[in-house]
Design a protein around this motif. Structure first.
Motif, PDB file in Angstrom:
ATOM      1  N   PHE A  85      -3.488   8.722   1.793  1.00 42.12           N
ATOM      2  CA  PHE A  85      -2.952  10.075   1.757  1.00 42.12           C
ATOM      3  C   PHE A  85      -1.998  10.320   0.591  1.00 42.12           C
ATOM      4  O   PHE A  85      -1.598  11.457   0.364  1.00 42.12           O
ATOM      5  CB  PHE A  85      -2.199  10.370   3.062  1.00 42.12           C
ATOM      6  N   ALA A  86      -1.572   9.297  -0.128  1.00 45.99           N
ATOM      7  CA  ALA A  86      -0.540   9.467  -1.151  1.00 45.99           C
ATOM      8  C   ALA A  86      -1.067  10.293  -2.324  1.00 45.99           C
ATOM      9  O   ALA A  86      -2.218  10.123  -2.753  1.00 45.99           O
ATOM     10  CB  ALA A  86      -0.059   8.113  -1.654  1.00 45.99           C
ATOM     11  N   PRO A  87      -0.252  11.193  -2.888  1.00 45.07           N
ATOM     12  CA  PRO A  87      -0.698  11.977  -4.046  1.00 45.07           C
ATOM     13  C   PRO A  87      -0.957  11.136  -5.283  1.00 45.07           C
ATOM     14  O   PRO A  87      -1.640  11.595  -6.198  1.00 45.07           O
ATOM     15  CB  PRO A  87       0.459  12.961  -4.273  1.00 45.07           C
ATOM     16  N   ALA A 127       0.844  -1.190   0.000  1.00 46.26           N
ATOM     17  CA  ALA A 127       0.000   0.000   0.000  1.00 46.26           C
ATOM     18  C   ALA A 127       0.883   1.245   0.000  1.00 46.26           C
ATOM     19  O   ALA A 127       2.026   1.218   0.459  1.00 46.26           O
ATOM     20  CB  ALA A 127      -0.927  -0.013   1.218  1.00 46.26           C
ATOM     21  N   MET A 128       0.354   2.340  -0.499  1.00 44.95           N
ATOM     22  CA  MET A 128       1.180   3.522  -0.699  1.00 44.95           C
ATOM     23  C   MET A 128       1.612   4.189   0.606  1.00 44.95           C
ATOM     24  O   MET A 128       2.707   4.724   0.702  1.00 44.95           O
ATOM     25  CB  MET A 128       0.423   4.542  -1.556  1.00 44.95           C
ATOM     26  N   VAL A 129       0.763   4.201   1.608  1.00 46.02           N
ATOM     27  CA  VAL A 129       1.048   5.000   2.799  1.00 46.02           C
ATOM     28  C   VAL A 129       0.849   4.171   4.063  1.00 46.02           C
ATOM     29  O   VAL A 129      -0.209   3.563   4.256  1.00 46.02           O
ATOM     30  CB  VAL A 129       0.154   6.249   2.859  1.00 46.02           C
ATOM     31  N   ARG A 139      -6.739   8.058  -8.180  1.00 49.54           N
ATOM     32  CA  ARG A 139      -7.376   9.291  -7.713  1.00 49.54           C
ATOM     33  C   ARG A 139      -7.974   9.174  -6.312  1.00 49.54           C
ATOM     34  O   ARG A 139      -8.600  10.112  -5.817  1.00 49.54           O
ATOM     35  CB  ARG A 139      -8.456   9.733  -8.707  1.00 49.54           C
ATOM     36  N   LEU A 140      -7.798   8.048  -5.671  1.00 46.62           N
ATOM     37  CA  LEU A 140      -8.336   7.881  -4.319  1.00 46.62           C
ATOM     38  C   LEU A 140      -7.597   8.787  -3.345  1.00 46.62           C
ATOM     39  O   LEU A 140      -6.377   8.927  -3.406  1.00 46.62           O
ATOM     40  CB  LEU A 140      -8.204   6.424  -3.883  1.00 46.62           C
ATOM     41  N   ARG A 141      -8.350   9.407  -2.443  1.00 45.29           N
ATOM     42  CA  ARG A 141      -7.757  10.285  -1.442  1.00 45.29           C
ATOM     43  C   ARG A 141      -8.265   9.910  -0.055  1.00 45.29           C
ATOM     44  O   ARG A 141      -9.297   9.250   0.094  1.00 45.29           O
ATOM     45  CB  ARG A 141      -8.082  11.755  -1.739  1.00 45.29           C
ATOM     46  N   ALA A 142      -7.535  10.364   0.959  1.00 45.24           N
ATOM     47  CA  ALA A 142      -7.899  10.072   2.338  1.00 45.24           C
ATOM     48  C   ALA A 142      -9.217  10.754   2.705  1.00 45.24           C
ATOM     49  O   ALA A 142      -9.574  11.799   2.149  1.00 45.24           O
ATOM     50  CB  ALA A 142      -6.797  10.536   3.277  1.00 45.24           C
ATOM     51  N   LEU A 187     -14.834   2.226   2.040  1.00 41.97           N
ATOM     52  CA  LEU A 187     -13.822   2.257   0.996  1.00 41.97           C
ATOM     53  C   LEU A 187     -14.452   2.136  -0.382  1.00 41.97           C
ATOM     54  O   LEU A 187     -14.073   2.859  -1.317  1.00 41.97           O
ATOM     55  CB  LEU A 187     -12.814   1.131   1.222  1.00 41.97           C
ATOM     56  N   GLU A 188     -15.408   1.251  -0.546  1.00 40.25           N
ATOM     57  CA  GLU A 188     -16.046   1.069  -1.845  1.00 40.25           C
ATOM     58  C   GLU A 188     -16.752   2.351  -2.281  1.00 40.25           C
ATOM     59  O   GLU A 188     -16.680   2.754  -3.448  1.00 40.25           O
ATOM     60  CB  GLU A 188     -17.036  -0.098  -1.803  1.00 40.25           C
TER      61      GLU A 188
END
Length: 474
Positions: A329-331, A288-290, A342-345, A465-466
């Motif tokens: 949170f990752a850009p 996962a990114m973050v 494009r998913l954001r926190a 999340l979905e």
């Protein structure tokens, strides 16, 4: 005496180990990240300078000569160098998001899935395929000036030893490597429109490359072994090598890894299969990114210090009084166990009555739910080890055991550097007692009642999340 070098994203470390696996000396240096408008880059000279500095410090602390040095470091990204191994531009980090529109298009037209079906790797904006394609379109002069597109540790190995530029099967696994032949798949290169740049792909050294040091940081002639990169190195350092056993790295990147002998290219295109030193053995990886970066952001925003986290986690109950965090949170969005550039926190359930403790606990719980999602997708069936900066918080480890609903084998210390030494010893025929080298420092058991609560909360997390993924695609 053995030395492991771990070239991380924000910190470069070196550790010296004796023959029993005991850490004798550790040194670290921070390295910078340049972040602007989704572009995340690093200065290669700064990174290499930090490597030399930590090696100088570690070798000065031990009297014995260094018999062997193993190298590992962050994966993905693009590190362009010329024929002498010098940078032609800043390194594009694995955290870089500039190629997200390209990945969006490849997701829509089926390219991402087609590549996954051939290689077992689901591309994300910071992986080499999209970044090379973006640079080819927007900075072709940089690719024209480069002799080879390396990964982080490969750049360091090239400069430490002067050896020819190569990579290994672990780094090459994303996205061009055929996991069965352990060579590049030219059809994948073609699918990404990079056939005319095929010559930039570093030759794959299988087994990993070894060469004598030139004398910077390590005494001239010291054997240096290049690879694997940090995720599989940590799996080696934590002893997660038997099929079904897993490792969770709670670091800047939240990485879930499960050892496997089964190659399934028919599932959802997400994560990747990382090649190991043993043909027919892979790590099913969901990086996962973050990870801790999400908690760091919340700590900075709330003005809370790291040494206050344990006390705050004890100050609010499971569920954080209704506060919920989706920790994306990752850009560049998310890459595992799904790809969503494009998913954001999201932070929900906050009121004037919410406290910093609620925000901290909700963030730790959200990261735990993301870890559970990744481990399930990776196919965890055996034991689970955990390592990384997050292990320094006993309260977070107890929370994580409850959220995951399973015991955690906590492995502390410089696990990536340890794994780099184990890999180097295997490459050079140096016998080590790997069971002693990878023994856990603690085992954290889950609380049955809290685990039952979090099992229900996890299902709610998946529903939120979905909905968030649907909004990201809108």
């Amino acid at each position: 005496m053995y030395v492991g070098i771990d070239v991380g994203t924000s910190m470069v470390k070196a550790a010296a180990f004796d023959g029993t696996g005991r850490e004798r000396a550790v040194a670290s240096r921070p390295v910078g990240l340049s972040l602007r408008d989704g572009v995340v880059e690093q200065d290669m000279d700064e990174v290499y300078g930090a490597v030399v500095a930590v090696l100088d410090e570690v070798t000065a602390q031990v009297a014995e000569p260094v018999e062997l040095a193993g190298l590992t470091g962050q994966g993905d990204g693009v590190w362009l160098v010329d024929g002498q191994g010098r940078p032609v531009r800043q390194a594009a980090s694995w955290m870089d998001g500039r190629a997200h529109e390209l990945v969006d298009r490849w997701l829509a037209d089926g390219t991402v899935e087609a590549v996954f079906r051939r290689t077992g790797g689901a591309m994300f904006p910071g992986s080499p395929g999209p970044l090379l394609a973006w640079l080819d379109a927007h900075e072709p002069e940089a690719l024209d000036a480069a002799a080879v597109a390396l990964y982080c540790k490969d750049m360091v190995f090239r400069r430490l030893t002067g050896a020819a530029a190569t990579t290994d099967v672990s780094d090459a696994s994303m996205p061009f490597l055929d996991p069965l032949t352990r060579g590049y798949d030219d059809k994948v290169v073609e699918l990404l429109g990079l056939t005319h740049r095929r010559g930039l792909l570093a030759p794959v050294s299988d087994p990993v490359a070894t060469a004598p040091a030139l004398g910077e940081g390590l005494p001239a002639g010291t054997r240096v072994v290049n690879g694997p990169y940090d995720l599989p190195a940590c799996a080696l350092g934590a002893g997660a090598t038997a099929p079904g056993d897993g490792l969770l790295i709670v670091g800047t990147c939240l990485a879930a890894l499960v050892a496997t002998t089964e190659l399934d290219l028919a599932g959802e295109p997400a994560g990747l299969y990382i090649g190991t030193d043993r043909p027919g053995h892979w790590l099913r990886a969901m990086p996962a990114m973050v990870g801790t970066a999400a908690l760091d952001w919340v700590l900075t925003t709330t003005g809370v210090r790291h040494d206050e986290v344990d006390g705050l986690l004890a100050a609010t109950p499971p569920g954080a009084h209704g506060v919920r965090v989706l920790p994306y949170f990752a850009p560049s969005g998310e890459r595992a166990p799904f790809v969503e550039p494009r998913l954001r926190a999201e932070l929900t359930g906050v009121s004037l009555e919410s406290t910093p403790a609620d925000l901290i606990r909700a963030t730790c719980e959200g990261i735990g739910f993301a870890a559970r999602h990744c481990l399930a997708a990776a196919g965890l069936t055996g034991t689970l080890a955990v390592c990384g900066g997050g292990t320094r918080s006993p309260a977070w480890m107890r929370l994580l055991a409850d959220v995951l609903g399973r015991p955690l084998r906590v492995v502390e210390g410089e696990v990536g550097a340890r794994g780099a030494v184990i890999a180097a010893a295997g490459r050079c025929g140096v016998p080590l007692d790997t069971a002693a080298w990878t023994r856990p420092t603690a085992v954290v058991e889950p609380d049955a009642d809290r685990a039952a609560y979090y099992a229900r909360a996890y299902e709610e997390h998946l529903e939120r999340l979905e909905r968030a993924r649907q909004r990201a695609r809108a």
